[in-house]
Write an enzyme that holds these catalytic residues in place. Structure first.
Site, PDB file in Angstrom:
ATOM      1  N   CYS A   1     -11.309  -1.515 -13.221  1.00 50.30           N
ATOM      2  CA  CYS A   1     -12.369  -0.933 -12.402  1.00 50.30           C
ATOM      3  C   CYS A   1     -11.996   0.476 -11.971  1.00 50.30           C
ATOM      4  O   CYS A   1     -10.936   0.696 -11.374  1.00 50.30           O
ATOM      5  CB  CYS A   1     -12.627  -1.814 -11.190  1.00 50.30           C
ATOM      6  SG  CYS A   1     -13.897  -1.143 -10.102  1.00 50.30           S
TER       7      CYS A   1
ATOM      8  N   CYS B   1      -8.576  -3.796  -9.009  1.00 48.19           N
ATOM      9  CA  CYS B   1      -8.817  -4.581 -10.228  1.00 48.19           C
ATOM     10  C   CYS B   1      -8.491  -3.670 -11.422  1.00 48.19           C
ATOM     11  O   CYS B   1      -8.851  -2.490 -11.421  1.00 48.19           O
ATOM     12  CB  CYS B   1     -10.268  -5.047 -10.291  1.00 48.19           C
ATOM     13  SG  CYS B   1     -10.696  -6.133  -8.919  1.00 48.19           S
TER      14      CYS B   1
ATOM     15  N   CYS C   1     -18.499   0.772 -12.395  1.00 46.97           N
ATOM     16  CA  CYS C   1     -18.192   1.125 -11.006  1.00 46.97           C
ATOM     17  C   CYS C   1     -17.240   2.302 -10.880  1.00 46.97           C
ATOM     18  O   CYS C   1     -16.147   2.266 -11.408  1.00 46.97           O
ATOM     19  CB  CYS C   1     -17.513  -0.042 -10.315  1.00 46.97           C
ATOM     20  SG  CYS C   1     -18.469  -1.496 -10.383  1.00 46.97           S
TER      21      CYS C   1
ATOM     22  N   GLU D   1     -21.381   6.584  -5.241  1.00 48.29           N
ATOM     23  CA  GLU D   1     -22.332   6.418  -6.337  1.00 48.29           C
ATOM     24  C   GLU D   1     -23.353   5.351  -6.003  1.00 48.29           C
ATOM     25  O   GLU D   1     -23.052   4.379  -5.318  1.00 48.29           O
ATOM     26  CB  GLU D   1     -21.590   5.945  -7.582  1.00 48.29           C
ATOM     27  CG  GLU D   1     -20.515   6.878  -8.027  1.00 48.29           C
ATOM     28  CD  GLU D   1     -19.751   6.311  -9.217  1.00 48.29           C
ATOM     29  OE1 GLU D   1     -18.879   7.001  -9.708  1.00 48.29           O
ATOM     30  OE2 GLU D   1     -20.039   5.176  -9.633  1.00 48.29           O
TER      31      GLU D   1
ATOM     32  N   CYS E   1     -28.226  -0.459  -7.247  1.00 50.46           N
ATOM     33  CA  CYS E   1     -26.848  -0.879  -7.031  1.00 50.46           C
ATOM     34  C   CYS E   1     -26.239   0.063  -6.008  1.00 50.46           C
ATOM     35  O   CYS E   1     -26.221   1.271  -6.218  1.00 50.46           O
ATOM     36  CB  CYS E   1     -26.120  -0.814  -8.369  1.00 50.46           C
ATOM     37  SG  CYS E   1     -24.372  -1.178  -8.246  1.00 50.46           S
TER      38      CYS E   1
ATOM     39  N   CYS F   1     -11.940   2.040  -3.343  1.00 51.37           N
ATOM     40  CA  CYS F   1     -11.722   0.607  -3.132  1.00 51.37           C
ATOM     41  C   CYS F   1     -10.215   0.333  -3.133  1.00 51.37           C
ATOM     42  O   CYS F   1      -9.471   0.989  -3.864  1.00 51.37           O
ATOM     43  CB  CYS F   1     -12.393  -0.188  -4.252  1.00 51.37           C
ATOM     44  SG  CYS F   1     -12.348  -1.984  -4.004  1.00 51.37           S
TER      45      CYS F   1
HETATM   46  N1  SAH Z   1     -15.998  -5.357  -5.263  1.00 51.55           N
HETATM   47  C1  SAH Z   1     -17.068  -6.195  -5.693  1.00 51.55           C
HETATM   48  C2  SAH Z   1     -18.286  -5.445  -6.223  1.00 51.55           C
HETATM   49  C3  SAH Z   1     -18.050  -4.304  -7.173  1.00 51.55           C
HETATM   50  S1  SAH Z   1     -18.150  -4.342  -8.873  1.00 51.55           S
HETATM   51  C4  SAH Z   1     -16.579  -7.192  -6.706  1.00 51.55           C
HETATM   52  O1  SAH Z   1     -15.444  -7.091  -7.131  1.00 51.55           O
HETATM   53  O2  SAH Z   1     -17.318  -8.103  -7.037  1.00 51.55           O
HETATM   54  C5  SAH Z   1     -19.373  -5.311  -9.582  1.00 51.55           C
HETATM   55  C6  SAH Z   1     -18.849  -6.041 -10.812  1.00 51.55           C
HETATM   56  O3  SAH Z   1     -18.523  -5.172 -11.915  1.00 51.55           O
HETATM   57  C7  SAH Z   1     -17.575  -6.817 -10.498  1.00 51.55           C
HETATM   58  O4  SAH Z   1     -17.674  -8.096 -11.067  1.00 51.55           O
HETATM   59  C8  SAH Z   1     -16.523  -5.980 -11.190  1.00 51.55           C
HETATM   60  O5  SAH Z   1     -15.351  -6.716 -11.431  1.00 51.55           O
HETATM   61  C9  SAH Z   1     -17.254  -5.521 -12.432  1.00 51.55           C
HETATM   62  N2  SAH Z   1     -16.637  -4.368 -13.102  1.00 51.55           N
HETATM   63  C10 SAH Z   1     -15.957  -3.332 -12.575  1.00 51.55           C
HETATM   64  N3  SAH Z   1     -15.531  -2.481 -13.520  1.00 51.55           N
HETATM   65  C11 SAH Z   1     -15.957  -2.985 -14.699  1.00 51.55           C
HETATM   66  C12 SAH Z   1     -15.821  -2.568 -16.067  1.00 51.55           C
HETATM   67  N4  SAH Z   1     -15.162  -1.461 -16.387  1.00 51.55           N
HETATM   68  N5  SAH Z   1     -16.393  -3.342 -17.013  1.00 51.55           N
HETATM   69  C13 SAH Z   1     -17.073  -4.470 -16.689  1.00 51.55           C
HETATM   70  N6  SAH Z   1     -17.229  -4.923 -15.439  1.00 51.55           N
HETATM   71  C14 SAH Z   1     -16.670  -4.190 -14.438  1.00 51.55           C
END
Ligand code: SAH
Length: 351
Positions: A119, A116, A333, A92, A105, A112
């Site tokens: 995510c 998390c 993401c 994406e 972006c 990944c």
């Molecule tokens: N792997 C990297 C970049 C990817 S995500 C990182 O972890 O920083 C970019 C941001 O969006 C990260 O801070 C991630 O934790 C956040 N993110 C991912 N899913 C999310 C969600 N459902 N709601 C809010 N923020 C989210």
């Protein structure tokens, strides 16, 4: 070199031309064709002789990512693209216009491995890392589709950039280079979940890219619940590495903090975060949780987000809150890829 055409810097093109016995001006023509004319097929670069174009297709393949789906942009113009690589894997990338400028972006991996909790990208693990050419390729495909290069790049799509360090850095150098898309280093942001060796390595690169660190919690107990990476690099290792990065580069780190109702959004959490960041050169970017089906956390009310923001601002911490945008675009993401994978699986089940 099977890195793909978009992974090459002007010096690499000069070297390649020399190796092939082509005059040096051809390297300039190639770079101008790729980034000035935005050609996505060597045969379209008609300033080059035919045999040279055929040879380039062999030694520096231009394998554009194919657009599979484009989510209709809402009133805010945010558009999410699902792109397919030559091996069929899908990633994406999001086009985000704001105030006359465009931020793109980009993804660094297919899926990944960081898992998390909130995510969508990490739900199915990491299939593979992207090549530098595929990372730049995401930008090239959209530049062609949208008729312009973006002004800003954020590596905040699918994947953990520091788990694909070399390709990401190479891609960002290509996007930054003057003869190429010429996107300013300070307009390029890498976001990491907190891979300490990556932060340490970036500090030695001599580049001016922006660094964001996903913090999401004011203490280890909450952070470990949300982010398994915290077991490997807890706050006592992460924050000193961030401080060392700031000391070495003079760059201020932005800490991303996704607000989840009751879990990390209470005034007590804000107070703890303030204590954690006090005395540090830090900015905070608050992100109200974008709901994902796989995570049972809830988005805080707007009022609670504002209270949290206010507490940080009153403590003198430079804090912003991400506007909730791209909802129609499945913009959290990995959401679009996950939905499409699920749809296709359901499709197979039904057949
Ligand atoms: N792997 C990297 C970049 C990817 S995500 C990182 O972890 O920083 C970019 C941001 O969006 C990260 O801070 C991630 O934790 C956040 N993110 C991912 N899913 C999310 C969600 N459902 N709601 C809010 N923020 C989210």
């Amino acid at each position: 070199m099977n890195n793909g055409a978009y992974g090459l810097l002007p010096d690499d093109w000069a070297r390649l031309c020399k190796e092939e016995g082509w005059p040096a001006f051809r390297a300039k023509q190639i770079v101008r064709g790729l980034y000035g004319d935005r050609v996505v097929d060597w045969q379209a670069l008609t300033t080059l002789p035919g045999p040279m174009r055929s040879r380039l297709a062999e030694c520096a393949p231009l394998q554009p990512l194919r657009e599979v789906e484009r989510t209709p942009s809402g009133a805010d113009g945010v558009t999410k693209f699902l792109l397919e690589a030559s091996d069929g894997e899908r990633i994406e990338t999001v086009w985000i216009p704001a105030d006359g400028r465009v931020t793109q972006c980009v993804s660094s991996q297919v899926g990944c491995d960081m898992h998390c909790a909130f995510c969508a990208s990490g739900q199915l693990g990491c299939v593979r890392s992207l090549t530098a050419s595929e990372i730049v390729g995401q930008v090239a495909v959209l530049a062609q589709a949208m008729g312009q290069w973006p002004n800003n790049i954020v590596v905040m799509g699918m994947g953990e950039p520091f788990m694909n360090y070399d390709a990401v850095l190479r891609a960002l150098r290509v996007l930054n280079c003057q003869q190429g898309p010429n996107i300013g280093a300070r307009h390029i942001t890498i976001s990491t979940c907190g891979i300490v060796p990556g932060i340490e390595r970036l500090a030695t690169e001599g580049v001016q890219f922006e660094l964001s660190v996903s913090l999401h919690a004011p203490n280890d107990a909450i952070r470990s619940r949300l982010m398994p990476v915290n077991h490997r690099w807890p706050l006592a290792e992460l924050l000193p590495a961030c401080d060392a990065y700031t000391a070495a580069t003079g760059r201020i780190i932005t800490y991303e903090y996704t607000l989840v109702r009751d879990l990390n959004d209470r005034p007590a959490h804000a107070a703890e975060l303030i204590r954690l960041l006090r005395g540090r050169k830090a900015r905070v970017n608050l992100i109200p949780l974008s709901p994902v089906a796989e995570f049972d956390g809830k988005t805080p009310s707007h009022a609670d987000c504002l209270t949290f923001l206010d507490a940080l601002l009153k403590a003198g911490i430079h804090t912003t809150m991400r506007r909730s945008r791209g909802k129609q675009a499945d913009a959290a993401c990995g959401q679009l890829r996950l939905r499409k994978l699920r749809e296709s699986r359901h499709g197979t089940e039904k057949q």
